[in-house]
Design an enzyme around this catalytic site. Structure first.
Site, PDB file in Angstrom:
ATOM      1  N   ARG A   1      42.490 -18.731  -0.251  1.00 57.77           N
ATOM      2  CA  ARG A   1      43.785 -18.799  -0.339  1.00 57.77           C
ATOM      3  C   ARG A   1      44.992 -19.234   0.330  1.00 57.77           C
ATOM      4  NH1 ARG A   1      46.705 -17.351  -5.749  1.00 57.77           N
ATOM      5  NH2 ARG A   1      47.121 -15.476  -5.588  1.00 57.77           N
TER       6      ARG A   1
ATOM      7  N   THR B   1      43.647 -20.015 -14.490  1.00 59.37           N
ATOM      8  CA  THR B   1      42.472 -19.841 -13.119  1.00 59.37           C
ATOM      9  C   THR B   1      41.521 -19.916 -13.500  1.00 59.37           C
ATOM     10  OG1 THR B   1      43.293 -17.856 -12.428  1.00 59.37           O
ATOM     11  CG2 THR B   1      41.281 -18.301 -11.231  1.00 59.37           C
TER      12      THR B   1
ATOM     13  N   ASP C   1      53.244 -15.271  -6.282  1.00 59.22           N
ATOM     14  CA  ASP C   1      52.057 -14.384  -6.619  1.00 59.22           C
ATOM     15  C   ASP C   1      52.699 -12.999  -5.824  1.00 59.22           C
ATOM     16  OD1 ASP C   1      50.788 -15.261  -8.574  1.00 59.22           O
ATOM     17  OD2 ASP C   1      49.122 -15.638  -7.143  1.00 59.22           O
TER      18      ASP C   1
ATOM     19  N   SER D   1      45.825 -10.945  -4.500  1.00 65.45           N
ATOM     20  CA  SER D   1      45.092 -11.953  -5.814  1.00 65.45           C
ATOM     21  C   SER D   1      44.064 -10.820  -6.818  1.00 65.45           C
ATOM     22  CB  SER D   1      43.774 -13.624  -5.256  1.00 65.45           C
ATOM     23  OG  SER D   1      43.618 -13.606  -5.885  1.00 65.45           O
TER      24      SER D   1
ATOM     25  N   GLY E   1      44.251 -13.534 -15.025  1.00 60.66           N
ATOM     26  CA  GLY E   1      44.744 -12.997 -13.915  1.00 60.66           C
ATOM     27  C   GLY E   1      44.632 -11.644 -13.843  1.00 60.66           C
TER      28      GLY E   1
END
Length: 576
Positions: free
Chosen positions: A109, A387, A429, A458, A480
């Site tokens: 990440r 994503t 985010d 996430s 999401g």
């Protein structure tokens, strides 16, 4: 063409000619999902968001590479052929199940730069500066994808890294033929790309002579050069030297804060997977800073208290119970989950059987709960639905599940000048300010506040399941906050509702996330009688567009691999 290979996509047969150009002599176009074709493999399977990436992965496996080798090749290929979400300028999570070892998980990440601080997106009055965390250089976190791929390859790979990046390099340098969906997407984003990039004449996804059309050739020479530097120099070809300098120069040309020190310091991190059981299956998923694994296990453990299979697929009682469980799980997610390196995540408490049974006992079997009555701090978070996920099983039975993103579609919309890749906008985010909704209308809190070198929360949920000690399913999706519920429903579809992989992936989905207090079904996905019954229970229905794009692999009762790429996208399964 070997008759042992089978491929599937969502395209109608009228597009066969264009598809043939896509996949050259390597692919045979089979029936589309609408005609019910399931992709079967005797040995290996790759499912990704783009046919070219699936081709790259399956060729690595056919040539003797393992699942991690194919993962690396697919990841770099997606950075070329699927720029909306495939990336080297973003990050993600990996779950890996070797045949002869322990399941592992890798967190690659993105991280907040060293110069980041909690109020960085607020003005002098403490008000959020609209759009600052969404577009432009300041929206970007330090990318982790390249380091993640290199770390995984160093530990588990068998084919030289240079060979695995070669297909992506070729696709960037010589070009590939874009899909109809991609053409529409590039045309729609043209003005945004021009607005956000300092050199509007050098944006690979913008053409000025006419609109993009399906089958157009997309060549990305600067990206090819960047991939070549990674081929030649490994990690240093991205995090140091020319590429890092170009990235930092792009940041400084705008208002970005990523420095060379940030790039040099970035490291992906091996973490302990979240594990649990559901109806006799062993489940492995991703832990914090992903909320996906904990939330998924909470949902599955609570579901074990109900006869969902007997109640029936998409029946009102089934959806009611799923909604009530999701309502509680997303409230817990909101209050407790963040980067465990910075926030004390009570993992054991959240997964405690007694606690989850107490949550089940709160559920009324015929009446909806008001979300305001579900205790939690006023916080939730959602990332963009742009994503991407891919699932891979190699000929030896090793399996890998990877979800990766640059957050919004095309991330920050900023291409690194001279390097040809898109940067993420993952800083959105984080919670820009406690109690203030982000771009998705969701609130933020301290658990996910901005701190230097912290990883943003996430929902990505790469997952692998075992049955009697053997591989059973590899699954994941973009979407999401709907990622968690999409993976959850795909598992229920197979385990509780007896679907094969294609049916489980393509069936309509529903979603609830505590707040806002709506059940979101895909448009046309529920019968009117079902919606009416749910409304009588006290639920509010709000139809929406497609939910997720699941790419999954199932080991069926015959021991064969069933691959399914979601018909909601250009997703493609390839096996042999």
């Amino acid at each position: 063409m070997s008759t042992k290979r089978f491929y599937s996509s969502r395209f109608y047969l009228v597009r066969v000619f264009v598809l043939a150009v896509f996949v050259s002599h390597f692919f045979a176009c089979s029936k589309s999902y609408e005609e019910g074709k399931t992709v079967i493999g005797n040995k290996a399977m790759v499912v990704t968001a783009h046919p070219e990436a699936s081709r790259v992965g399956i060729e690595v496996l056919e040539n003797g590479g393992n699942a991690i080798d194919a993962m690396v090749a697919v990841h770099f290929a997606l950075a070329v052929v699927y720029p909306a979400a495939g990336n080297i300028g973003g990050g993600g999570f990996m779950i890996y199940r070797p045949v002869d070892g322990e399941v592992s998980s890798l967190d690659f990440r993105e991280k907040a730069p060293l110069a980041a601080f909690e109020e960085m997106y607020q003005d002098e009055n403490g008000e959020i500066i609209d759009g600052l965390s969404l577009a432009g250089p300041m929206a970007s976190g330090v990318p982790g994808s390249v380091d993640g791929m290199i770390q995984a390859h160093k530990k588990y790979g068998s084919v030289p890294l240079k060979e695995l990046i070669a297909p992506a390099y070729k696709l960037a340098k010589k070009g590939f033929y874009i899909t109809e969906k991609q053409a529409k997407n590039y045309n729609r984003y043209k003005s945004v790309f021009i607005e956000q990039n300092q050199d509007s004449t050098n944006i690979p996804l913008v053409r000025f002579d006419r609109k993009w059309q399906e089958g157009d050739l997309l060549v990305q020479q600067d990206l090819a050069s960047t991939l070549k530097r990674i081929q030649d120099n490994g990690r240093d070809g991205f995090y140091k030297g020319e590429t890092a300098q170009l990235l930092v120069a792009e940041m400084k040309a705008g208002n970005g804060i990523i420095e060379l020190e940030d790039m040099a310091k970035y490291e992906a991190k091996w973490r302990t997977p979240i594990t649990g059981e559901y109806r006799g299956l062993k489940v492995y998923s991703m832990g914090p800073p992903s909320s996906g694994g904990i939330a998924l296990m909470q949902l599955l453990k609570m579901s074990a208290h109900f006869p969902l299979g007997d109640l029936g697929f998409h029946q009102a009682k089934t959806i009611h119970l799923m909604t009530e469980m999701e309502r509680r799980v997303y409230a817990d997610r909101a209050k407790h989950l963040g980067d465990s390196d910075f926030w004390d995540v009570p993992k054991d408490d959240l997964l405690d059987d007694g606690y989850l049974k107490s949550r089940v006992d709160e559920i009324h079997l015929t009446n909806a709960t008001d979300s305001e009555q579900v205790l939690a701090m006023n916080f939730d978070h959602q990332e963009s639905e742009e994503t991407t996920h891919y699932s891979i099983v190699d000929a030896n039975g090793n399996a890998v599940s990877v979800t990766t993103t640059i957050n919004s579609g095309y991330g920050s919309k900023v291409f690194v000048t001279g390097a040809g890749f898109l940067m993420n906008n993952e800083m959105d985010d984080f919670s820009s300010k406690p109690g203030v909704p982000n771009v998705y209308g969701l609130l933020g809190g301290k658990a996910n506040a901005i701190q230097p070198e912290k990883r943003m929360l996430s929902a990505m949920t790469p997952t692998i399941l075992e049955k009697d000690g053997e591989l059973f399913m590899v699954v994941g999706t973009p979407g999401g906050s709907t990622i968690i519920t999409s993976v959850y429903q795909t598992i229920l579809n197979v385990v509780d509702h007896g679907m094969d992989m294609r049916e489980a992936v393509s069936s309509a989905r529903v979603h609830h996330q505590w707040k806002p207090n709506f059940i979101f079904p895909e448009k046309g996905g529920l019968e009117e009688t079902t919606k009416s019954a749910l409304e009588e229970m006290g639920h509010t229905i709000k139809e929406r567009g497609s939910i997720g794009r699941v790419d999954a692999i199932l080991v069926n009762e015959k021991g064969l691999l069933e691959g399914a790429g979601d018909p909601r996208g250009d997703d493609w399964a390839a096996g042999f």
